[in-house]
Design an enzyme around this catalytic site. Structure first.
Site, PDB file in Angstrom:
ATOM      1  N   ASP A 253      -3.355 -14.601  14.978  1.00  0.00           N
ATOM      2  CA  ASP A 253      -3.742 -14.379  16.282  1.00  0.00           C
ATOM      3  C   ASP A 253      -3.789 -15.522  17.200  1.00  0.00           C
ATOM      4  O   ASP A 253      -3.453 -16.586  16.708  1.00  0.00           O
ATOM      5  CB  ASP A 253      -4.982 -13.630  16.440  1.00  0.00           C
ATOM      6  CG  ASP A 253      -6.163 -14.576  16.315  1.00  0.00           C
ATOM      7  OD1 ASP A 253      -5.940 -15.386  15.944  1.00  0.00           O
ATOM      8  OD2 ASP A 253      -7.219 -14.234  15.972  1.00  0.00           O
TER       9      ASP A 253
ATOM     10  N   ASP B 223      -5.705  -4.424  12.267  1.00  0.00           N
ATOM     11  CA  ASP B 223      -6.389  -5.311  11.646  1.00  0.00           C
ATOM     12  C   ASP B 223      -7.987  -5.281  11.833  1.00  0.00           C
ATOM     13  O   ASP B 223      -8.448  -4.597  12.867  1.00  0.00           O
ATOM     14  CB  ASP B 223      -5.897  -6.541  11.998  1.00  0.00           C
ATOM     15  CG  ASP B 223      -6.686  -6.874  13.201  1.00  0.00           C
ATOM     16  OD1 ASP B 223      -7.749  -7.775  13.138  1.00  0.00           O
ATOM     17  OD2 ASP B 223      -6.318  -6.945  14.127  1.00  0.00           O
TER      18      ASP B 223
ATOM     19  N   CYS C 220     -10.182   6.669  -8.173  1.00  0.00           N
ATOM     20  CA  CYS C 220      -9.916   5.196  -7.686  1.00  0.00           C
ATOM     21  C   CYS C 220      -9.138   4.611  -8.987  1.00  0.00           C
ATOM     22  O   CYS C 220      -9.735   4.468 -10.171  1.00  0.00           O
ATOM     23  CB  CYS C 220     -10.775   4.449  -7.098  1.00  0.00           C
ATOM     24  SG  CYS C 220     -10.287   2.930  -6.530  1.00  0.00           S
TER      25      CYS C 220
ATOM     26  N   CYS D 244      -8.424   1.067  -8.954  1.00  0.00           N
ATOM     27  CA  CYS D 244      -8.589  -0.225  -8.478  1.00  0.00           C
ATOM     28  C   CYS D 244      -9.124  -1.018  -9.662  1.00  0.00           C
ATOM     29  O   CYS D 244      -9.636  -0.263 -10.685  1.00  0.00           O
ATOM     30  CB  CYS D 244      -9.294  -0.553  -7.395  1.00  0.00           C
ATOM     31  SG  CYS D 244     -11.170  -0.407  -7.706  1.00  0.00           S
TER      32      CYS D 244
ATOM     33  N   CYS E  57     -12.774  -0.228 -10.393  1.00  0.00           N
ATOM     34  CA  CYS E  57     -13.117   1.172 -10.931  1.00  0.00           C
ATOM     35  C   CYS E  57     -12.584   1.105 -12.296  1.00  0.00           C
ATOM     36  O   CYS E  57     -12.971   1.992 -12.958  1.00  0.00           O
ATOM     37  CB  CYS E  57     -12.583   2.058 -10.035  1.00  0.00           C
ATOM     38  SG  CYS E  57     -13.486   2.482  -8.570  1.00  0.00           S
TER      39      CYS E  57
ATOM     40  N   HIS F 209     -12.269  -3.216  -4.273  1.00  0.00           N
ATOM     41  CA  HIS F 209     -12.378  -1.775  -3.954  1.00  0.00           C
ATOM     42  C   HIS F 209     -12.082  -1.380  -2.898  1.00  0.00           C
ATOM     43  O   HIS F 209     -11.215  -0.419  -2.601  1.00  0.00           O
ATOM     44  CB  HIS F 209     -13.681  -1.486  -4.760  1.00  0.00           C
ATOM     45  CG  HIS F 209     -13.842   0.011  -4.421  1.00  0.00           C
ATOM     46  ND1 HIS F 209     -13.033   1.254  -5.312  1.00  0.00           N
ATOM     47  CD2 HIS F 209     -14.281   0.970  -3.538  1.00  0.00           C
ATOM     48  CE1 HIS F 209     -13.358   2.261  -4.669  1.00  0.00           C
ATOM     49  NE2 HIS F 209     -13.992   2.098  -3.679  1.00  0.00           N
TER      50      HIS F 209
END
Lengths: 363, 363
Positions: free
Chosen positions: B89, B261, B299, B301, B304, B330
């Protein structure tokens, strides 16, 4: 647990401890996972860098989340996602160093939690019960970590209590867990000698020397290391508790110690003090601002393979969480590498050279 | 940069941005690596969970370690160990939200660093120079993030300044970097309309809507989303800056926005608020104390797959660093999965169902 000496070089020795969850090659460094995590890193990262055993703190886990909770969550290994051996200390040291309002009596210690001030009691039976609920592979006897300095009289009484508790721990030992005895006796040789003699009489799977590095001068500590090592049974693991400065480790290995734990490399990492093959550096120094080199050009750790000193300095100054992680990975990798090379030097009968060389780097 | 629309479903669209460092599939969530790290996780973890682009903050990196330092360390990609696209940015938003003693003039903004109070000046030329030193793939024009509420007169003057700066940014654009223009205009439709018209006249590689989610009521924000989307060129990426609440994302994607974002999923993670397929949960709740289940049974991930709610609660309450990391992994995995499924729904002409289903879960 099986314990075998693979090779000796002088009094230094390289051994293996075989547990049902895997082998630990000694001399070994045991990272400290105080509350169930080695601060700032994951168990997968520990495996990747070659950790074979972790230490968890009975005192911490007893207070939070509670040993029953760890048990209901499947035991310490499942809880922390680690399938290799776990050693649990008995809580004696933390009761001494962290809690307020200790009141020691024959059956154990009354103390206040350092978290919320609540009142608790742990004695040898309780310590064994907690460690059983945790399900660690190696448990430790509950001891009084004798403060330094102590009078001979205090150290003697403290030692008698600790021996008495060690006996009770043995009686309350749970099937499937190894149990190590802890020697106390402050800096009094005859007390240390008596302490070890009594422990050996009771009989343990391993023997630890506790109550050192608690404020005594280095020379006194070294004297106790030299004095106690030959008294410990040859055919069992010898564990020098809470000591992990590499110079101290070199001396202790030379006398025949096998196991070491210490929060220093991980704590130093979080404070930006990093070990390299040329000595310690402080990552916050201005000279590293635009330095594209890795922390240690001779290091093959994840941090050194992927990041520059300039970046590590930047995220340290920015207080980024990743800084603590990358620094911890580096320092522990350095430690494991050091211990690996030390075992190799014993195997090759060059421990003495290894020690001399490192004493120069570390001085 | 090449931009191609792959599939539309109503006004929602799935596109690809092709950069020399890799492809970004949209709608895309861009994790925020403020100072050069997405807080608490590594770039390898970001890759593993499917991140295709990161946002770095010009303002932060300019103040520390300095754009010249990043440049001398090999540029932003080498610096942070990330070989995929980086969007920087322009610093306009942080000058507005973080720094003290802003003084805006025709050529730029004088401000004090939030780190050490030192005086600085950034204008459009400086913003382009800094972003050039960073070496980001996508740069943003320097804007004044118009505060909310603002009078029409203030918003008009602010907008004119921003357009003027956008022109100067275009003139100072560096070869090899894309440049996106940022629309301002607060909540005034005619100003938003004028803002976009002028930006399109100047001509950019992508168009962003800034100055929303800065305190205005949701309805006003939604009205601006509905209003601006159709005004943005169809054949360029459309970026809704700083917005990442999933309900807002669903609405914005429905109108045709492509890029988002937001620090919310990572910040929430560090505060123990976690997203699941059944809604948000607060990991500190007592009910999770002895809960052996993963955070979200649906999930896949890292967190998890390896840890129980009971452990995650424990390390959160113990303020362990690993807690912030596992929670962040997560939440971001959840986000990337959400965006992946959203793109799939567009591809399969079922975006409307996807939106309705998630609005129910999120309500």
């Amino acid at each position: 647990m099986q314990f075998r000496i693979i090779k000796t070089n002088g009094n230094a020795r390289s051994c293996v401890m075989e547990t049902k969850r895997g082998v630990v090659s000694t001399p070994a460094f045991i990272p400290v996972a105080t509350t169930g995590t080695v601060k700032a890193i994951s168990t997968d990262e520990l495996k990747e860098m070659g950790a074979e055993i972790l230490l968890c703190n009975t005192y911490h886990l007893y207070l939070r989340p509670g040993a029953d909770t760890v048990s209901s969550l499947g035991g310490i290994h499942k809880f922390i996602n680690w399938d290799r051996p776990v050693l649990s200390d008995s809580g004696g040291f933390q009761v001494y160093s962290l809690s307020a309002l200790r009141k020691i009596e024959e059956s154990g210690v009354h103390f206040r939690s350092h978290i919320d001030g609540s009142l608790h009691f742990i004695g040898p039976k309780e310590a064994m019960q907690i460690q059983s609920l945790l399900g660690s592979d190696i448990t430790m006897t509950f001891d009084e970590c004798t403060p330094y300095p102590s009078t001979y009289e205090y150290a003697l009484r403290s030692l008698e209590l600790t021996i008495n508790w060690a006996q009770k721990c043995k009686e309350n030992r749970k099937e499937g867990q190894s149990l190590f005895g802890i020697s106390q006796g402050s800096i009094f040789k005859d007390l240390r000698s008596e302490s070890i003699e009594k422990l050996v009489e009771i009989g343990f799977d391993g023997y630890a020397v506790g109550g050192l590095s608690v404020g005594e001068p280095k020379e006194e500590m070294y004297e106790m290391i030299y004095f106690t090592a030959p008294l410990l049974p040859v055919d069992k693991p010898r564990y020098l508790m809470g000591i992990g400065e590499l110079r101290d480790v070199l001396t202790a290995v030379e006398t025949g110690f096998d196991l070491f734990d210490c929060v220093m490399p991980t704590r130093n990492a979080r404070n930006g003090t990093l070990f390299t093959s040329r000595g310690r550096i402080s990552i916050k120094r201005t000279e590293y601002k635009s330095d594209r080199a890795p922390l240690d050009p001779d290091c093959n750790c994840y941090t050194c393979r992927n990041y520059s000193r300039g970046y590590l300095r930047h995220i340290f100054l920015s207080k980024e969480i990743l800084s603590m992680r990358l620094n911890t990975i580096h320092n522990l990798y350095f430690y494991f590498n050091f211990f690996r090379n030390m075992r190799k030097s014993i195997a090759e009968d060059t421990f003495c050279n290894f020690k001399t060389q490192w004493e120069q780097i570390l001085s």
